[in-house]
Design an enzyme around this catalytic site. Structure first.
Site, PDB file in Angstrom:
ATOM      1  N   ARG A 178     -15.370 -37.822 -39.677  1.00  0.00           N
ATOM      2  CA  ARG A 178     -13.857 -37.469 -40.052  1.00  0.00           C
ATOM      3  C   ARG A 178     -13.068 -37.791 -38.671  1.00  0.00           C
ATOM      4  O   ARG A 178     -12.022 -38.106 -38.746  1.00  0.00           O
ATOM      5  CB  ARG A 178     -13.854 -36.014 -39.969  1.00  0.00           C
ATOM      6  CG  ARG A 178     -14.539 -35.491 -41.551  1.00  0.00           C
ATOM      7  CD  ARG A 178     -14.203 -33.975 -41.556  1.00  0.00           C
ATOM      8  NE  ARG A 178     -12.938 -33.701 -41.691  1.00  0.00           N
ATOM      9  CZ  ARG A 178     -12.335 -32.296 -41.554  1.00  0.00           C
ATOM     10  NH1 ARG A 178     -13.082 -31.469 -41.365  1.00  0.00           N
ATOM     11  NH2 ARG A 178     -11.009 -32.236 -41.448  1.00  0.00           N
TER      12      ARG A 178
ATOM     13  N   CYS B 129     -10.663 -29.158 -33.861  1.00  0.00           N
ATOM     14  CA  CYS B 129     -11.535 -29.344 -34.824  1.00  0.00           C
ATOM     15  C   CYS B 129     -10.520 -29.616 -36.101  1.00  0.00           C
ATOM     16  O   CYS B 129      -9.604 -30.172 -35.853  1.00  0.00           O
ATOM     17  CB  CYS B 129     -12.480 -28.329 -35.431  1.00  0.00           C
ATOM     18  SG  CYS B 129     -11.899 -26.653 -35.625  1.00  0.00           S
TER      19      CYS B 129
END
Length: 299
Positions: A195, A257
């Protein structure tokens, strides 16, 4: 800015032997509460997490709904899991029997990366809280607990006094944005490496990462059994990303995150490794990706 709160006395991560010594009665002692904080990204309405708890949880554990009590409403401006209003958090904790003097030990079934959100929030407010090393599936945890139970836990409501989120432990968009952040800033991205690199589809508006941020996937803070890596290994891991105790002390280390949940695991790992208390960027990539600020892809 809020007043600085006293750091908790309990370590950020404890194991089953700590519970055996401090939580007589299977985690239902007068001041220790076990908290089950299971949550799944694909579980839109939380039903799967609720069902997992209902099917079996550690004896004495209360279920903490992440979306209800550990996050505010999702918006493009604030991200997918902004911190809830202090009054909401206090109401949720009190309704679960978690009070001002309660020690909380939280677990999940994902190496602690979800339960870390509750632990960090409590510790940020000066409350006693820790992550259970190994979590739900750890054999030593099951042995201590004597197995799992489907019994519903209903604790007597407690008084949990609302406190503002400490500004000194939080970072904003400007603290991570290229050109706006301090040159000394170290931004740690806790998302999985793929990601971070921008590979495949993403749940947020754009793929990639904040330019200059270091990829330090939180799920790699634990071993294959879900136990936190040794302190020396953690220190080396963070040093490679540019973290020093001095940088943490100066407020120059920020954890992010996708939406500010799993980034909390990095913060607890930093603290457990003796590196100090770094800052959380609550909006994280979900907030950043909704802007026109530059994004980077690749390693």
């Amino acid at each position: 800015m809020s007043d600085t709160v006293t750091a908790p006395r309990i370590a950020p991560v404890v194991d089953a032997s700590w519970l055996a010594a401090h939580a007589p009665g299977g985690g239902t002692g007068p001041h220790v509460v076990l908290a089950d904080v299971r949550w799944y990204m694909t579980d839109a309405d939380g039903s799967a997490a609720h069902a997992a708890y209902a099917e079996g949880h550690l004896p004495g554990a209360v279920y903490v709904d992440l979306d209800a009590w550990l996050a505010g409403p999702a918006t493009a401006a604030d991200g997918r899991h902004p911190l809830p209003h202090p009054d909401v958090f206090a109401r949720g904790m009190g309704s679960l029997g978690i009070g001002d003097d309660t020690t909380v030990v939280a677990y999940d079934d994902a190496g602690g990366v979800i339960a870390a959100r509750l632990v960090w929030m409590l510790r940020a407010l000066g409350r006693e809280a820790a992550l259970l090393d190994g979590g739900f599936f750890a054999p030593e945890v099951r042995a201590w607990a004597g197995g799992v139970t489907a019994d519903v836990v209903a604790r007597r409501p407690a008084t949990f006094t609302p406190r503002p989120w400490p500004a000194e432990l939080l970072a904003t968009l400007d603290d991570v944005a290229p050109g706006a952040r301090d040159d000394a800033a170290v931004v740690l991205d806790a998302r999985p490496a793929e990601r971070y690199r921008g590979e495949g589809a993403d749940v947020d508006p754009r793929v990639g990462h904040v330019p200059g941020a270091a990829s330090v996937p939180c799920r790699e803070n634990v071993d294959e059994r879900g136990h936190l890596l040794p302190v020396g290994t953690l220190r080396e891991r963070f040093a490679t990303a540019g973290v020093t105790p001095a940088a943490v002390e100066a407020g120059d280390v920020v954890s992010m995150c996708g939406s500010g949940v799993t980034a909390c695991h990095t913060l607890l790992a930093l603290e457990q490794a003796g590196l100090g208390r770094a800052r959380l960027y609550p909006g994280s990539w979900s907030q950043y990706a909704a802007t026109t600020l530059p994004a980077a892809t690749g390693a």
